[in-house]
Design a protein around this motif. Structure first.
Motif, PDB file in Angstrom:
ATOM      1  N   ASN A  23     -29.752   5.500  -0.639  1.00  0.00           N
ATOM      2  CA  ASN A  23     -30.738   4.597  -0.012  1.00  0.00           C
ATOM      3  C   ASN A  23     -32.145   4.856  -0.549  1.00  0.00           C
ATOM      4  O   ASN A  23     -33.118   4.844   0.214  1.00  0.00           O
ATOM      5  CB  ASN A  23     -30.722   4.753   1.512  1.00  0.00           C
ATOM      6  CG  ASN A  23     -29.482   4.158   2.144  1.00  0.00           C
ATOM      7  OD1 ASN A  23     -28.613   3.628   1.465  1.00  0.00           O
ATOM      8  ND2 ASN A  23     -29.391   4.265   3.459  1.00  0.00           N
ATOM      9  N   THR A  73     -29.401  -2.282   5.593  1.00  0.00           N
ATOM     10  CA  THR A  73     -28.288  -2.093   4.650  1.00  0.00           C
ATOM     11  C   THR A  73     -28.867  -2.151   3.253  1.00  0.00           C
ATOM     12  O   THR A  73     -28.989  -3.217   2.641  1.00  0.00           O
ATOM     13  CB  THR A  73     -27.215  -3.173   4.863  1.00  0.00           C
ATOM     14  OG1 THR A  73     -26.815  -3.174   6.237  1.00  0.00           O
ATOM     15  CG2 THR A  73     -26.006  -2.883   3.986  1.00  0.00           C
ATOM     16  N   ARG A  82     -27.929  -4.276   0.164  1.00  0.00           N
ATOM     17  CA  ARG A  82     -28.036  -5.724   0.222  1.00  0.00           C
ATOM     18  C   ARG A  82     -29.414  -6.230  -0.177  1.00  0.00           C
ATOM     19  O   ARG A  82     -29.616  -7.425  -0.359  1.00  0.00           O
ATOM     20  CB  ARG A  82     -27.725  -6.216   1.634  1.00  0.00           C
ATOM     21  CG  ARG A  82     -26.289  -6.009   2.088  1.00  0.00           C
ATOM     22  CD  ARG A  82     -26.075  -6.605   3.460  1.00  0.00           C
ATOM     23  NE  ARG A  82     -26.354  -8.034   3.474  1.00  0.00           N
ATOM     24  CZ  ARG A  82     -26.432  -8.761   4.585  1.00  0.00           C
ATOM     25  NH1 ARG A  82     -26.278  -8.193   5.768  1.00  0.00           N
ATOM     26  NH2 ARG A  82     -26.656 -10.055   4.528  1.00  0.00           N
TER      27      ARG A  82
END
Length: 121
Positions: free
Chosen positions: A77, A28, A31
């Protein structure tokens, strides 16, 4: 599994610029704190720059402060390192790393394979 893939390295003349990318998968991304490290031949790996999960706070080694800029796009990402005013001493393999905390980046189990940056004088 976690994968970090660097790209954007190459050969550039002193004073030139490069932009490195680190694409992350298997975690993720939003995070994680992310960081760049580098290792020159015969030298220890050293910290270059880091960015917290939100992108709000960034950290730099004194040797690159004012010349390099770290950023991230959590929607893609991906983390970036804009390198300007490059010097021959910036020549190294550049690695990206991910950790839940900036302080833990150097001990992270998650590293990319590296991308070579060569700066000619």
């Amino acid at each position: 599994q976690v994968q970090l893939v660097e790209s954007g390295g190459g050969l550039v003349q002193a004073g030139g610029s490069l932009r490195l990318s680190c694409a992350a998968s298997g975690l993720t991304f939003s995070r994680y704190a992310m960081g760049w490290f580098r290792q020159a031949p015969g030298k220890e790996r050293e910290f270059v720059a880091a960015v917290v999960w939100s992108g709000d706070n960034t950290y730099y080694a004194d040797s690159v402060k004012g010349r390099f800029a770290i950023s991230r796009d959590n929607a893609k990402n991906t983390m970036y390192l804009q390198m300007n005013s490059l010097k021959p001493e910036d020549t190294a393999v550049y690695y990206c790393a991910a950790h839940l905390r900036v302080a833990g980046l150097s001990r992270s189990p998650y590293w990319g394979q590296g991308t070579q940056v060569t700066v000619s004088s």
